[in-house]
Enzyme design. Structure first.
Site, PDB file in Angstrom:
ATOM      1  N   ASN A  15       0.908  -1.156   0.000  1.00  0.00           N
ATOM      2  CA  ASN A  15       0.000   0.000   0.000  1.00  0.00           C
ATOM      3  C   ASN A  15       0.942   1.200   0.000  1.00  0.00           C
ATOM      4  OD1 ASN A  15      -2.702   0.881   2.354  1.00  0.00           O
ATOM      5  ND2 ASN A  15      -2.483   1.374   0.212  1.00  0.00           N
ATOM      6  N   CYS A  91      -5.757   5.499   8.017  1.00  0.00           N
ATOM      7  CA  CYS A  91      -5.104   4.563   7.113  1.00  0.00           C
ATOM      8  C   CYS A  91      -4.185   3.693   7.972  1.00  0.00           C
ATOM      9  CB  CYS A  91      -4.311   5.305   6.048  1.00  0.00           C
ATOM     10  SG  CYS A  91      -3.377   4.184   4.993  1.00  0.00           S
ATOM     11  N   ASN A  93      -2.230   1.038   7.226  1.00  0.00           N
ATOM     12  CA  ASN A  93      -0.880   0.839   6.683  1.00  0.00           C
ATOM     13  C   ASN A  93      -0.088   2.148   6.714  1.00  0.00           C
ATOM     14  OD1 ASN A  93      -1.200  -1.910   6.104  1.00  0.00           O
ATOM     15  ND2 ASN A  93      -2.160  -1.469   4.119  1.00  0.00           N
ATOM     16  N   ASN A 174     -12.803   4.836   9.649  1.00  0.00           N
ATOM     17  CA  ASN A 174     -13.262   4.947   8.255  1.00  0.00           C
ATOM     18  C   ASN A 174     -14.184   3.752   7.950  1.00  0.00           C
ATOM     19  OD1 ASN A 174     -11.255   3.006   8.218  1.00  0.00           O
ATOM     20  ND2 ASN A 174     -10.255   3.756   6.384  1.00  0.00           N
ATOM     21  N   ASN A 211     -14.864   1.438   1.751  1.00  0.00           N
ATOM     22  CA  ASN A 211     -13.868   0.484   1.270  1.00  0.00           C
ATOM     23  C   ASN A 211     -14.544  -0.889   1.318  1.00  0.00           C
ATOM     24  OD1 ASN A 211     -11.442   2.441   1.477  1.00  0.00           O
ATOM     25  ND2 ASN A 211     -12.393   2.582   3.489  1.00  0.00           N
ATOM     26  N   GLU A 235     -10.461   0.168  -2.498  1.00  0.00           N
ATOM     27  CA  GLU A 235     -10.532   1.283  -1.537  1.00  0.00           C
ATOM     28  C   GLU A 235     -11.284   2.484  -2.088  1.00  0.00           C
ATOM     29  OE1 GLU A 235      -7.145   2.702   0.578  1.00  0.00           O
ATOM     30  OE2 GLU A 235      -6.234   0.720   0.646  1.00  0.00           O
ATOM     31  N   ARG A 236     -12.040   3.092  -1.203  1.00  0.00           N
ATOM     32  CA  ARG A 236     -12.650   4.393  -1.476  1.00  0.00           C
ATOM     33  C   ARG A 236     -11.552   5.385  -1.866  1.00  0.00           C
ATOM     34  NH1 ARG A 236     -15.266   7.790   3.564  1.00  0.00           N
ATOM     35  NH2 ARG A 236     -13.143   7.519   4.305  1.00  0.00           N
ATOM     36  N   CYS A 244      -4.709  -3.095   2.775  1.00  0.00           N
ATOM     37  CA  CYS A 244      -5.442  -2.006   3.439  1.00  0.00           C
ATOM     38  C   CYS A 244      -5.516  -2.348   4.928  1.00  0.00           C
ATOM     39  CB  CYS A 244      -6.841  -1.881   2.841  1.00  0.00           C
ATOM     40  SG  CYS A 244      -7.870  -0.682   3.706  1.00  0.00           S
ATOM     41  N   GLY A 245      -4.821  -1.575   5.757  1.00  0.00           N
ATOM     42  CA  GLY A 245      -4.698  -1.925   7.179  1.00  0.00           C
ATOM     43  C   GLY A 245      -6.018  -1.867   7.921  1.00  0.00           C
TER      44      GLY A 245
END
Ligand SMILES: N[C@@H](CCC[C@H](N)C(=O)O)C(=O)O
Length: 297
Positions: A15, A91, A93, A174, A211, A235-236, A244-245
């Protein structure tokens, strides 16, 4: 131009991010600048851009967000932007990539936990060094509280692909919808064969957009209480990414709800990460890499 001359390319399990240090608060990027730097043909290329700055230099933070971050002891803030220029709350990651960068820049101690401000509160990163099977420069991130919606409440489809799956909403700061696609409710192709260049459609519509993670359970070892799964993500604000973490954490949370197993090694296209879930917290463990320093012309 509101960018510094030097930026750094980083990634965390594939990422990838363009990052920079903004000590004085002079370099809040415009959406056009984010799109330019993240463009893989006309710019440097990245799934997102991260400005490492002081919390009080982040102009969109509400008074409550700012006081939470300061009360949580974060002196530095991860100002995250998706490749399309939109802001994101979190986020997972990115927290690891920016902490490794902060260590290199001398604003984080490489032996101590680092308290990082985000739009979704303070995350605590503990350096773990090299750690098999996760890789080099591994961090364990305390991602904090999470919320799960009603199991399988959403229908997930991919335009142009036959079939559908049921998805579960998870709030990681998120928004995520996690679809376990090799179970009784799914008729989509296997995880590896999905077209995730195309943005999945979630019904009913989620106003914030989301996402979307597609997941298969590969193994559960009842004696150790650890499961293994494979995941891919769209992902959005960006499209398909190699990892994606927050999506991995959302996946661990949904798999726990479905199986009762709280510890997961999850393989994404960019590597394998560990997710450990409790009722009040989720921890993410994975690697981070600094790739190059780049002088903008
Ligand atoms: N890749 C990230 C998530 C980045 C933000 C996301 N696209 C959103 O808009 O919510 C991660 O590692 O968590």
């Amino acid at each position: 131009m509101s960018l510094p001359q030097r930026v750094t390319k980083t990634h965390a399990t594939g990422n990838d991010f363009v990052v920079y240090l903004d000590k004085s608060g002079k370099f809040e990027p415009t959406a056009d600048e984010v799109r330019f730097l993240c463009d893989r043909h006309f710019g440097i290329g990245g799934d997102g851009l991260i400005r490492l700055t002081r919390p009080d230099f982040v102009s969109d933070l509400s008074d409550d967000q700012l006081s939470d971050v300061l009360a949580g002891g974060a002196k530095w803030f991860m100002d995250y932007r998706n490749a399309d220029g939109s802001l994101a709350e979190m986020c997972g990651n990115g927290t690891r990539a920016i902490t490794l960068f902060a260590q290199r820049e001398g604003v984080a101690d490489s032996t101590e936990p680092f308290r990082l401000g985000t739009r979704a509160g303070v995350k605590i990163l503990t350096p773990r060094g090299n750690m098999r099977p996760y890789g080099a420069n591994v961090f364990q991130v305390e991602m904090g509280e999470w919320k799960i919606g009603e199991t399988d409440a959403y229908e997930v489809t991919i335009p142009g692909t036959e079939g559908s799956a049921r998805g579960t909403f998870v709030d990681m700061g998120n928004p995520h919808v996690v679809a376990v696609i090799e179970d009784a409710f799914a008729s989509l192709p296997v995880v590896e064969s999905l077209d995730l260049v195309t943005k999945p459609v979630v019904a009913p519509v989620i106003e914030s957009d989301q996402n979307v993670e597609f997941v298969r359970v590969d193994d559960i070892d009842q004696s150790t209480g650890v499961g293994e799964a494979t995941m891919r993500v769209n992902e959005r604000g960006c499209g398909e990414t190699l990892s994606c973490g927050t999506g991995l954490c959302a996946t661990g949370i949904v798999l726990r709800a479905k199986t009762g197993i709280s510890h997961w090694d999850i393989t994404v296209r960019g590597g394998t990460l560990r997710v450990d879930v409790t009722d009040s917290d989720v921890k993410l463990t994975g690697a981070a890499t600094l790739v190059a320093d780049i002088d903008l012309l």
